[in-house]
Design an enzyme around this catalytic site. Structure first.
Site, short mmCIF file in Angstrom:
data_model
loop_
_atom_site.label_atom_id
_atom_site.label_comp_id
_atom_site.label_asym_id
_atom_site.label_seq_id
_atom_site.Cartn_x
_atom_site.Cartn_y
_atom_site.Cartn_z
NE ARG A 60 -1.82 -1.12 3.62
CZ ARG A 60 -2.21 -0.56 4.85
NH1 ARG A 60 -3.52 0.11 4.94
NH2 ARG A 60 -1.52 -0.64 5.87
CE LYS A 110 2.39 -7.71 5.36
NZ LYS A 110 2.31 -6.14 5.29
NE ARG A 143 -0.13 3.62 24.48
CZ ARG A 143 -1.32 3.92 24.81
NH1 ARG A 143 -1.90 4.82 24.23
NH2 ARG A 143 -2.02 3.25 25.71
C1 BT5 Z 1 0.84 -4.97 1.84
O1 BT5 Z 1 1.10 -3.69 1.85
O2 BT5 Z 1 1.03 -5.78 2.85
C2 BT5 Z 1 0.03 -5.25 0.63
C3 BT5 Z 1 1.12 -6.56 -0.26
C4 BT5 Z 1 0.34 -7.05 -1.41
C5 BT5 Z 1 1.22 -8.03 -2.29
C6 BT5 Z 1 0.45 -8.58 -3.38
S1 BT5 Z 1 1.34 -9.71 -4.39
C7 BT5 Z 1 0.35 -9.74 -5.47
C8 BT5 Z 1 -0.25 -8.42 -5.72
N1 BT5 Z 1 0.49 -7.75 -6.78
C9 BT5 Z 1 1.08 -6.80 -6.15
O3 BT5 Z 1 1.99 -5.91 -6.70
N2 BT5 Z 1 0.85 -6.54 -5.01
C10 BT5 Z 1 -0.08 -7.50 -4.53
P1 BT5 Z 1 1.61 -3.10 3.19
O4 BT5 Z 1 0.66 -3.24 4.28
O5 BT5 Z 1 1.83 -1.62 2.40
O6 BT5 Z 1 2.82 -3.77 3.63
C11 BT5 Z 1 4.23 -3.51 2.98
C12 BT5 Z 1 5.26 -3.63 3.93
O7 BT5 Z 1 5.32 -4.98 4.32
C13 BT5 Z 1 6.65 -3.21 3.28
O8 BT5 Z 1 6.80 -1.72 3.53
C14 BT5 Z 1 7.40 -4.08 4.18
O9 BT5 Z 1 7.76 -3.82 5.60
C15 BT5 Z 1 6.82 -5.39 4.47
N3 BT5 Z 1 7.16 -6.29 3.55
C16 BT5 Z 1 7.34 -6.07 2.19
N4 BT5 Z 1 7.52 -7.38 1.68
C17 BT5 Z 1 7.22 -8.32 2.28
C18 BT5 Z 1 7.12 -9.78 2.37
N5 BT5 Z 1 7.41 -10.41 1.27
N6 BT5 Z 1 6.93 -10.30 3.56
C19 BT5 Z 1 6.42 -9.83 4.67
N7 BT5 Z 1 6.69 -8.22 4.74
C20 BT5 Z 1 6.95 -7.64 3.58
#
Ligand code: BT5
Length: 323
Positions: free
Chosen positions: A123, A187, A320
């Site tokens: 996001r 996560k 927190r």
């Molecule tokens: C999410 O965003 O968690 C949404 C992720 C959605 C991914 C899917 S894959 C299929 C589709 N195509 C795409 O391009 N996207 C979707 P958010 O809540 O903003 O979390 C992102 C944050 O999670 C990053 O800033 C990292 O800190 C962490 N992160 C990034 N990659 C990760 C991973 N593979 N596993 C765990 N944490 C991760």
């Protein structure tokens, strides 16, 4: 026979014959196509990573299948109907692909799959680490909803993913609004719901889901991987099919009874309940703080704050830590 049905039929015939060979003539007869067309199909399968040996005068033998969420592998594993899987290899972002298809009129249920993304998105412009060994998928949905009714969808999708990962043997938690955690708070999956809407009606929604499966040290720090928390590792196609089945079921529940129908399922797995949290907006300004009481009937987070109860519809939640 449609092209996807032909894909499935070639693989089915090769699998049924393995470790023996199946002749080009037999395949051509079964599919109702020429031997040249069979040769082309075999070429496509090889390019996808299938190991297929051709023995002169004898035909084709399947020796290995790639660990990828390829449509021909996922389709036979689906319990739910209505999904139209595409892709399955490497792409930039399955959400971008699915949005393009949705704009071009792709029907509800179109799903772009990938085993690796070079530009996976989270996001607010954040990155989603998408190395090989994960399942990345985006489903096109065309629900009969007003834009204001879509707010709970990330939670609905979350319940669907949670049920799927549990079905595969994992214990998971849901962190409001869109994260799926392993039981220890790392996560394991992320959800990105994007949409296009007019004032009164949603045109399309894309539900993007990324699941970490095979442990990968190059992935995001602190990520959990499904393989670490299940007794039996599952193939990536199996994981993709489970996620799509879980998603189909959760969407059906939502359609039938609204978020309230899924609320107990969400609450049961809620990671934040009874924890002290701070909710910030996009700019990082504190919107609310307090102890999480749960989620309301529309999926909003309910806090018990120093000034009484507070309800938040969007925001970034952190625990927190009192100093
Ligand atoms: C999410 O965003 O968690 C949404 C992720 C959605 C991914 C899917 S894959 C299929 C589709 N195509 C795409 O391009 N996207 C979707 P958010 O809540 O903003 O979390 C992102 C944050 O999670 C990053 O800033 C990292 O800190 C962490 N992160 C990034 N990659 C990760 C991973 N593979 N596993 C765990 N944490 C991760």
């Amino acid at each position: 026979m449609t092209a996807p049905e032909r894909d499935d039929a070639v693989l089915r015939a090769l699998r049924a014959a393995a470790p023996s060979t199946v002749s080009g003539e037999a395949l051509a007869a079964e599919l109702g196509v020429s031997r040249v067309a069979v040769g082309k199909r075999i070429g496509v399968l090889r390019a996808q990573g299938y190991g297929i040996e051709a023995a002169a005068g004898q035909g084709y033998r399947l020796v290995s299948a790639p660990d990828l969420p390829l449509p021909a592998e996922v389709r036979p594993l689906l319990a739910s109907s209505g999904w139209l899987p595409l892709g399955g290899g490497v792409t930039g972002s399955t959400n971008d692909d699915a949005k393009r298809l949705a704009r071009e009129g792709a029907p509800e249920g179109t799903v772009v799959l990938a085993g690796e993304q070079t530009g996976g998105r989270g996001r607010l412009g954040r990155e989603w680490a998408s190395p090989p060994g994960g399942v990345y998928l985006s489903a096109v949905l065309r629900p009969d909803l007003a834009p204001s009714e879509t707010a709970p969808l990330p939670l609905v999708v979350g319940v669907g993913v949670a049920r799927a990962l549990e079905h595969l043997g994992a214990e998971v938690r849901l962190k409001w609004p869109n994260d799926v955690y392993c039981a220890d708070g790392r996560k394991v999956a992320g959800i990105l719901v994007e949409m296009s809407a007019e004032a009164e009606r949603v045109e399309w929604l894309v539900a993007g889901i990324g699941v970490n499966v095979r442990a990968d040290r190059t992935s995001a720090p602190g990520a959990c991987f499904l393989d670490e928390v299940v007794a039996q590792p599952a193939g990536l196609a199996r994981v993709a099919a489970a996620v799509l089945d879980g998603l189909a079921e959760a969407l059906r529940d939502f359609e039938a009874g609204g978020f309230d129908a899924l609320r107990p399922d969400y609450e049961r797995r809620a990671w934040l309940t009874s924890r002290d949290v701070v909710v910030r907006d996009i700019r990082g300004d504190v919107r609310a703080s307090g102890r999480v009481a749960g989620v309301d009937e529309s999926g909003r987070l309910v806090l018990e704050g120093p000034q009484g109860p507070a309800v938040v519809a969007t925001g970034e939640v952190t625990l927190r830590v009192d100093v």
